[in-house]
Design an enzyme around this catalytic site. Sequence first.
Site, mmCIF file in Angstrom:
data_model
loop_
_atom_site.group_PDB
_atom_site.id
_atom_site.type_symbol
_atom_site.label_atom_id
_atom_site.label_comp_id
_atom_site.label_asym_id
_atom_site.label_seq_id
_atom_site.Cartn_x
_atom_site.Cartn_y
_atom_site.Cartn_z
ATOM 1 N N SER A 23 0.815 -1.211 0.000
ATOM 2 C CA SER A 23 0.000 0.000 0.000
ATOM 3 C C SER A 23 0.854 1.269 0.000
ATOM 4 C CB SER A 23 -0.903 -0.003 1.230
ATOM 5 O OG SER A 23 -1.615 1.209 1.311
ATOM 6 N N CYS A 131 -0.233 4.250 10.713
ATOM 7 C CA CYS A 131 0.447 5.199 9.834
ATOM 8 C C CYS A 131 1.176 6.245 10.667
ATOM 9 C CB CYS A 131 -0.546 5.890 8.917
ATOM 10 S SG CYS A 131 0.268 7.105 7.885
#
Lengths: 306, 261
Positions: A23, A131
């Site tokens: 990703s 993240c």
Amino acid sequence: MSNIDLSVEIAGVKFKNPVMAASGTFGFGREFADYMDLNGLGAISVKGLTLAPRPGNKPPRIAETPAGILNSVGLQNPGVEAFIKEELPFLRQFDTKIIANVAGSTIEDYCEMVEILSDADIDAIELNVSCPNVKAGCVSFGNTPGGIAEITKRVKPYCKKPLIVKLTPNVTDIKEIAIAAEDAGADALSLINTILGMAIDIHKKRPILANNVGGLSGPAVKPIAVRMVHEVSRVVKIPLIGMGGISNGDDAIEFMLAGASGVMVGTYNFIDPAACLEVVTGIESYLTKYNYSNAYDVIGKLELNG
Amino acid sequence: MSKVLKEKIYSIEKLAPNIFKMTVESEYIAKNAVPGKFVNVKCGEGINALLRRPISICSIDREKHTFDIVFQLKGIGTEILSQKQAGAEVDLIGPLGQPFDLSDEYKNIAVIGGGIGVFPLLSLLKEKKSVSKTAFLGFRNKEYIVLMDEFKSASDRLFISTDDGSAGHKGLIIDLLEKDLLENNFDLIYTCGPLPMIKKVVEIANKNGIKCQVSLEQRMGCGIGACLVCACKTKLGDEWEYSHVCKDGPVFWSDEVIFDE
Ligand SMILES: Cc1cc2nc3c(=O)[nH]c(=O)nc-3n(C[C@H](O)[C@H](O)[C@H](O)COP(=O)(O)OP(=O)(O)OC[C@H]3O[C@@H](n4cnc5c(N)ncnc54)[C@H](O)[C@@H]3O)c2cc1C
Ligand SMILES: Cc1cc2nc3c(=O)[nH]c(=O)nc-3n(C[C@H](O)[C@H](O)[C@H](O)COP(=O)(O)O)c2cc1C
Ligand code: FES
């Protein structure tokens, strides 16, 4: 080579081979279609999606470091609805699995996105609870066993697709985080996300990244990632997808021996846009060399020194 | 379409103490390159100088199937690149990005470049069919002035400045542009170089009602529009968004870009 079965099964999904695009490093696949046959991929994990579009962080968003890079993109993306309408139909032309990577700043965001994506034509959902590039939010969920258990448990009822939870390496003991995610209902785990880092321009006496800090990825992180996959594989039963610094088939084999059923290639896509296919070929050659016929002849077959 | 290419280095030449010109044999680039586009070069082997380095296409020889890049030594990547020898292979992706607008509607054009920003402007000057082409080129000092013969023959009028006055006008190249604008006008100004210079050129172009194209730089990851690191603030109706220099640029119309960061 055709007698080698590279397919793997993860969370009930059958992937034609273990190699997937990580990703955030592969966009929505479009850009790479000029350089490779996307049909050769096991899967594509798309750029991290949020409920509403996000502009991302100020540039510079990247710094090169020894054998690696730091990034602070800050989840620039068009939002989950635009993904489904504008990007997914393109991706679906190819014979590869699509993993939707999602991030949010509240648990409600995650639940809503997972609910929307459950009705979309995708194969699995990957929760990015780690993240490092977004100030408020998702990083905190992945940092503690309690946090990851809560988000996994709350999201699970909305999730009609296999649920992959992506782990952050920025923790003291990744094993307890992995166990908490498994107990809370994760169908598979992917690891590792980027390692929090910093690079300084000594002439300007300022960090290179506008965001000051960012996530380290690329070959430099590989030994850490392999160690973490190994540790986690010993304590959970659900399948693992390993990543961090993979640039060729031999790297991928390390992760598979350590216990990963699938592998993702991230940063190396920037250096060689056809890197994923190189990795597939490399895995095949390794299996051929040792007269193996199946990816499972390697997965988890690490023998520790006494 | 751009491709990953392994091409042969035809020659490499030191133009100035820290500036090199590399001529690369490439049928594909020579055929498909347009001024303003760039190539993304793998300078080191494997994990050494990991990322590719973006370098503008400086000149294209469509008959001989070669193109030139001119680069200044900056760090490890350009250092390794400068040590490559003629006959060796260079690994590059290209041609990449959005080029300059060379359409015939702009007849009287000016280019303004500073430092390494002058290089992409050379291929523009060479390939643009115009009634009149004026070049304004700014350098740090005499030592950095390179490719003057080529710039001279590709332009109708050429102005030079150096920071220390060792050649041409002493001071900023902007000064020469402003002075020239008192007597001349342009349909389009193209600019590439340090950001403060670009901002000033855009300001001057706006003041004089002249259209302007800017070629921007940003640190890159993939160079093909996938990783989203090379962000640049652009207008989106009344709002703004981050576009990406490698894919939406490096050349933008100046009125698309927001220069507030
Ligand atoms: C579209 C574009 C066209 C360019 N054209 C030219 C050209 O024709 N001639 C020329 O000499 N230079 C050009 N540059 C600048 C060139 O890319 C950098 O000087 C080069 O990447 C420096 O690499 P290094 O390893 O020597 O330096 P380092 O400082 O060691 O590089 C470290 C990292 O920072 C990046 N970086 C450093 N400076 C820049 C910069 N100014 N822009 C983008 N990335 C940077 C590098 O790519 C690398 O990833 C261009 C840049 C862009 C974006
Ligand atoms: C530019 C960039 C953007 C990334 N964006 C995301 C993201 O949106 N979501 C996510 O889960 N991981 C993201 N990652 C992390 C990668 O998916 C991967 O976990 C990490 O880079 C380690 O693999 P690598 O060393 O092969 O790159 C990103 C990584 C990079 C380099
Ligand atoms: S460098 Fe990756 S999007 Fe521009």
